[in-house]
Design an enzyme around this catalytic site. Structure first.
Site, PDB file in Angstrom:
ATOM      1  N   GLN A 289     -37.821  -9.239  23.935  1.00 17.96           N
ATOM      2  CA  GLN A 289     -37.699  -9.769  22.570  1.00 17.96           C
ATOM      3  C   GLN A 289     -36.774  -8.938  21.685  1.00 17.96           C
ATOM      4  OE1 GLN A 289     -41.424 -10.575  20.654  1.00 17.96           O
ATOM      5  NE2 GLN A 289     -41.722 -12.469  21.774  1.00 17.96           N
TER       6      GLN A 289
ATOM      7  N   GLU B 260      -6.734  -6.311   4.333  1.00 13.64           N
ATOM      8  CA  GLU B 260      -6.623  -7.461   3.408  1.00 13.64           C
ATOM      9  C   GLU B 260      -7.698  -7.416   2.324  1.00 13.64           C
ATOM     10  OE1 GLU B 260      -3.802  -9.166   3.898  1.00 13.64           O
ATOM     11  OE2 GLU B 260      -3.669  -7.777   5.573  1.00 13.64           O
TER      12      GLU B 260
ATOM     13  N   ARG C 136     -28.040  -8.234  33.439  1.00 13.24           N
ATOM     14  CA  ARG C 136     -28.514  -6.850  33.588  1.00 13.24           C
ATOM     15  C   ARG C 136     -30.032  -6.830  33.788  1.00 13.24           C
ATOM     16  NH1 ARG C 136     -27.251  -1.783  35.205  1.00 13.24           N
ATOM     17  NH2 ARG C 136     -28.286  -0.190  33.945  1.00 13.24           N
TER      18      ARG C 136
ATOM     19  N   SER D  66      -6.806   0.087  -2.622  1.00 14.78           N
ATOM     20  CA  SER D  66      -7.452  -1.024  -3.335  1.00 14.78           C
ATOM     21  C   SER D  66      -6.867  -1.177  -4.737  1.00 14.78           C
ATOM     22  CB  SER D  66      -8.959  -0.764  -3.455  1.00 14.78           C
ATOM     23  OG  SER D  66      -9.521  -0.566  -2.185  1.00 14.78           O
TER      24      SER D  66
ATOM     25  N   THR E  57       0.823  -1.215   0.000  1.00 13.41           N
ATOM     26  CA  THR E  57       0.000   0.000   0.000  1.00 13.41           C
ATOM     27  C   THR E  57       0.860   1.270   0.000  1.00 13.41           C
ATOM     28  OG1 THR E  57      -1.660  -1.229   1.247  1.00 13.41           O
ATOM     29  CG2 THR E  57      -1.861   1.166   1.267  1.00 13.41           C
TER      30      THR E  57
ATOM     31  N   ASN F  38     -15.946  -4.007  -0.192  1.00 15.12           N
ATOM     32  CA  ASN F  38     -16.339  -3.755  -1.592  1.00 15.12           C
ATOM     33  C   ASN F  38     -15.463  -4.559  -2.555  1.00 15.12           C
ATOM     34  OD1 ASN F  38     -18.202  -1.940  -0.701  1.00 15.12           O
ATOM     35  ND2 ASN F  38     -17.372  -0.152  -1.758  1.00 15.12           N
TER      36      ASN F  38
HETATM   37  C1  LIG Z   1      -4.744  -1.651  10.378  1.00 18.85           C
HETATM   38  C2  LIG Z   1      -4.291  -1.748   8.957  1.00 18.85           C
HETATM   39  C3  LIG Z   1      -3.191  -2.539   8.644  1.00 18.85           C
HETATM   40  C4  LIG Z   1      -2.739  -2.621   7.325  1.00 18.85           C
HETATM   41  N1  LIG Z   1      -1.617  -3.367   7.049  1.00 18.85           N
HETATM   42  C5  LIG Z   1      -1.111  -3.369   5.787  1.00 18.85           C
HETATM   43  C6  LIG Z   1       0.120  -4.048   5.494  1.00 18.85           C
HETATM   44  O1  LIG Z   1       0.733  -4.668   6.376  1.00 18.85           O
HETATM   45  N2  LIG Z   1       0.609  -3.981   4.225  1.00 18.85           N
HETATM   46  C7  LIG Z   1      -0.023  -3.300   3.228  1.00 18.85           C
HETATM   47  O2  LIG Z   1       0.478  -3.276   2.106  1.00 18.85           O
HETATM   48  N3  LIG Z   1      -1.204  -2.637   3.478  1.00 18.85           N
HETATM   49  C8  LIG Z   1      -1.753  -2.661   4.720  1.00 18.85           C
HETATM   50  N4  LIG Z   1      -2.933  -1.990   4.996  1.00 18.85           N
HETATM   51  C9  LIG Z   1      -3.601  -1.255   3.923  1.00 18.85           C
HETATM   52  C10 LIG Z   1      -4.887  -1.922   3.443  1.00 18.85           C
HETATM   53  O3  LIG Z   1      -4.578  -3.055   2.696  1.00 18.85           O
HETATM   54  C11 LIG Z   1      -5.664  -0.857   2.648  1.00 18.85           C
HETATM   55  O4  LIG Z   1      -6.141   0.068   3.602  1.00 18.85           O
HETATM   56  C12 LIG Z   1      -6.810  -1.450   1.866  1.00 18.85           C
HETATM   57  O5  LIG Z   1      -6.318  -2.182   0.787  1.00 18.85           O
HETATM   58  C13 LIG Z   1      -7.771  -0.373   1.329  1.00 18.85           C
HETATM   59  O6  LIG Z   1      -7.105   0.707   0.768  1.00 18.85           O
HETATM   60  P1  LIG Z   1      -7.477   2.199   1.229  1.00 18.85           P
HETATM   61  O7  LIG Z   1      -7.637   2.202   2.701  1.00 18.85           O
HETATM   62  O8  LIG Z   1      -6.484   3.108   0.620  1.00 18.85           O
HETATM   63  O9  LIG Z   1      -8.917   2.477   0.634  1.00 18.85           O
HETATM   64  P2  LIG Z   1      -9.290   2.910  -0.872  1.00 18.85           P
HETATM   65  O10 LIG Z   1      -8.775   1.907  -1.831  1.00 18.85           O
HETATM   66  O11 LIG Z   1      -8.930   4.326  -1.091  1.00 18.85           O
HETATM   67  O12 LIG Z   1     -10.869   2.783  -0.825  1.00 18.85           O
HETATM   68  C14 LIG Z   1     -11.721   3.783  -0.235  1.00 18.85           C
HETATM   69  C15 LIG Z   1     -13.152   3.260  -0.307  1.00 18.85           C
HETATM   70  O13 LIG Z   1     -13.523   3.089  -1.680  1.00 18.85           O
HETATM   71  C16 LIG Z   1     -13.912   1.740  -1.923  1.00 18.85           C
HETATM   72  N5  LIG Z   1     -13.486   1.364  -3.272  1.00 18.85           N
HETATM   73  C17 LIG Z   1     -12.244   1.472  -3.832  1.00 18.85           C
HETATM   74  N6  LIG Z   1     -12.268   1.031  -5.103  1.00 18.85           N
HETATM   75  C18 LIG Z   1     -13.539   0.610  -5.345  1.00 18.85           C
HETATM   76  C19 LIG Z   1     -14.205   0.035  -6.484  1.00 18.85           C
HETATM   77  N7  LIG Z   1     -13.553  -0.217  -7.619  1.00 18.85           N
HETATM   78  N8  LIG Z   1     -15.528  -0.256  -6.371  1.00 18.85           N
HETATM   79  C20 LIG Z   1     -16.200  -0.017  -5.210  1.00 18.85           C
HETATM   80  N9  LIG Z   1     -15.634   0.524  -4.111  1.00 18.85           N
HETATM   81  C21 LIG Z   1     -14.316   0.835  -4.185  1.00 18.85           C
HETATM   82  C22 LIG Z   1     -13.241   0.909  -0.835  1.00 18.85           C
HETATM   83  O14 LIG Z   1     -13.958  -0.301  -0.608  1.00 18.85           O
HETATM   84  C23 LIG Z   1     -13.318   1.877   0.346  1.00 18.85           C
HETATM   85  O15 LIG Z   1     -14.600   1.789   0.920  1.00 18.85           O
HETATM   86  C24 LIG Z   1      -3.424  -1.913   6.300  1.00 18.85           C
HETATM   87  C25 LIG Z   1      -4.549  -1.135   6.621  1.00 18.85           C
HETATM   88  C26 LIG Z   1      -4.982  -1.050   7.928  1.00 18.85           C
HETATM   89  C27 LIG Z   1      -6.184  -0.207   8.247  1.00 18.85           C
END
Ligand SMILES: Cc1cc2nc3c(=O)[nH]c(=O)nc-3n(C[C@H](O)[C@H](O)[C@H](O)COP(=O)(O)OP(=O)(O)OC[C@H]3O[C@@H](n4cnc5c(N)ncnc54)[C@H](O)[C@@H]3O)c2cc1C
Length: 380
Positions: A279, A363, A268, A132, A126, A367
């Site tokens: 319910q 991971e 509780r 993503s 990343t 989405n």
């Molecule tokens: C605690 C933590 C640990 C992590 N550890 C690692 C690690 O060790 N190594 C590493 O490489 N990365 C790591 N990551 C990164 C993680 O893999 C990314 O955060 C993840 O892949 C999503 O990328 P982003 O947060 O930039 O979101 P973005 O990709 O910017 O997405 C933003 C939003 O848009 C949505 N979106 C994006 N594209 C689309 C599409 N085509 N269609 C529909 N929706 C879409 C996503 O679902 C999300 O809701 C870590 C993240 C966290 C939070």
């Protein structure tokens, strides 16, 4: 629902549960507030053999398989999702990528030290503008003839500030897009030009997450992992293993939430009755219970299939998506059932909710899992 696990897996699950209760439970509440990650706990889990399940004995593993690995990681995550996250790096990510793509020399040099917990390890794909859409990464490695010159900023990297060894993905030929991506083994402690800084997070606060900057870092040629240009498929292969342990982590937290919610609903008293007699509370409990049971069956079945050599991306995405969402909903429901007490730092519910918020992100987001599932089921 009873899952008929082999006797040896029941035994190993029990060892993991006792370890988590003895070693992690007494310190987790305090450490969580102070954002303390204890490397010695990761080392001890390595010494217990928890990270070796997927690696053959010749490289320091136990070879007990995915089912045992899922069972262990679920038990650790039930007590701490931060330490449950160690399975993503120390067990499923880099060790298997090295095992699948490394030279004999690379395997001998790194794998046993990673699974024994001696080396802390990270994998870095990343970047600030590539989440993503990992092909949007800007990082490069230039072949100078003598070595590779690595320039990149990686963010959201687990173990960024503490790891000894990292697998780092960058472009060796950006023109070729995903066919120009390569992976390098980086000695993070003994290489010039690398700096790291922590990212403060709302959850998973006993794990180390941060940003890593590589500024003209010289990487020896022998540290290329696999072939030049094969990085993208290696990354997809890495995620096909780590994703299952993101799912088992969510299972562990889901289980903790449901146990806590049931106990609280019984104890509780409001309007002269246990709140569990109402319910509306029963409905909340039943929804998360049923979803958790279904998530458990999905995650365990994927592990069983992987042990048979079946590596089905639709199954994996289904299990990860469902378990992550079920884990988060179980935590949200636990907060509602515990109400003001859940909102206090005296109870663990705030921890479950803060940690579970990350489950649909890490991971591969929910989405992205849905995109994988849709693409595959529509193929016909
Ligand atoms: C605690 C933590 C640990 C992590 N550890 C690692 C690690 O060790 N190594 C590493 O490489 N990365 C790591 N990551 C990164 C993680 O893999 C990314 O955060 C993840 O892949 C999503 O990328 P982003 O947060 O930039 O979101 P973005 O990709 O910017 O997405 C933003 C939003 O848009 C949505 N979106 C994006 N594209 C689309 C599409 N085509 N269609 C529909 N929706 C879409 C996503 O679902 C999300 O809701 C870590 C993240 C966290 C939070």
């Amino acid at each position: 629902m009873k899952i008929d696990l082999p006797e040896e897996i029941v035994a190993i699950k029990d060892v993991a549960r006792k370890f988590a209760e003895r070693r992690i439970l007494p310190i987790i509440a305090d450490d969580y507030e102070k954002h303390v990650m204890r490397r010695e706990i990761v080392e001890e889990m390595g010494q217990q053999g928890f990270f070796g399940c997927l690696v053959p004995e010749e490289y320091g593993g136990t070879g007990t398989g995915y089912l045992s690995a899922v069972a262990i990681s679920e038990e650790i995550s039930k007590v701490s999702a931060s330490y449950g996250g160690s399975f993503i790096c120390q067990l499923a990510g880099p060790p298997l990528t090295l095992l699948n793509y490394g030279t004999e020399e690379q395997k001998q040099r790194y794998i046993s030290k990673i699974v024994s917990g001696k080396f802390s390890v990270l994998f870095a794909a990343t970047e600030p503008d590539a989440g993503s859409d990992i092909t949007a990464m800007k990082g490069t490695a230039l072949d100078t003839g003598d070595c590779y010159l690595l320039n990149t900023t990686k963010t959201w990297i687990t173990n960024a500030n503490t790891a000894d060894i990292g697998l780092v993905w960058v472009y060796t030929d950006k023109e070729k897009k995903h066919k120009g991506m390569s992976c390098f083994i980086v000695d993070l402690k003994n290489t010039k030009g690398i700096s790291a800084k922590p990212i403060k997070t709302m959850g998973l606060t006993c794990s180390d997450v941060g940003e890593l900057i590589f500024d003209n870092v010289e990487i020896p040629k022998e540290n290329l992992l696999g072939e030049v240009g094969n990085g993208y498929s290696m990354l997809m292969s890495t995620l096909s293993n780590t994703r299952l342990f993101a799912a088992s982590r969510a299972l562990g937290v889901g289980e903790a939430c449901i146990e806590a919610s049931l106990k609280y609903a019984r104890e509780r008293i409001q309007f002269g009755k246990s709140i569990g007699d109402y319910q509306m509370i029963q409905n909340q409990l039943v929804e998360v219970f049923v979803e958790h049971e279904a998530a458990k069956l999905l995650v365990y079945q994927v592990a069983i299939n992987k042990d048979k050599g079946i590596n089905d991306m639709t199954e994996l995405a289904t299990a990860k998506y469902f378990a992550a969402e079920a884990g988060l909903k179980a935590a949200q429901t636990a907060m509602r059932i515990h109400s003001s007490y859940g909102f206090s730092l005296e109870y663990p519910i705030h921890r479950y909710l803060r940690d579970a918020t990350a489950f649909p992100i890490t991971e591969g987001t929910s989405n992205i899992q849905k995109m994988i599932i849709a693409r595959n089921i529509l193929k016909g």
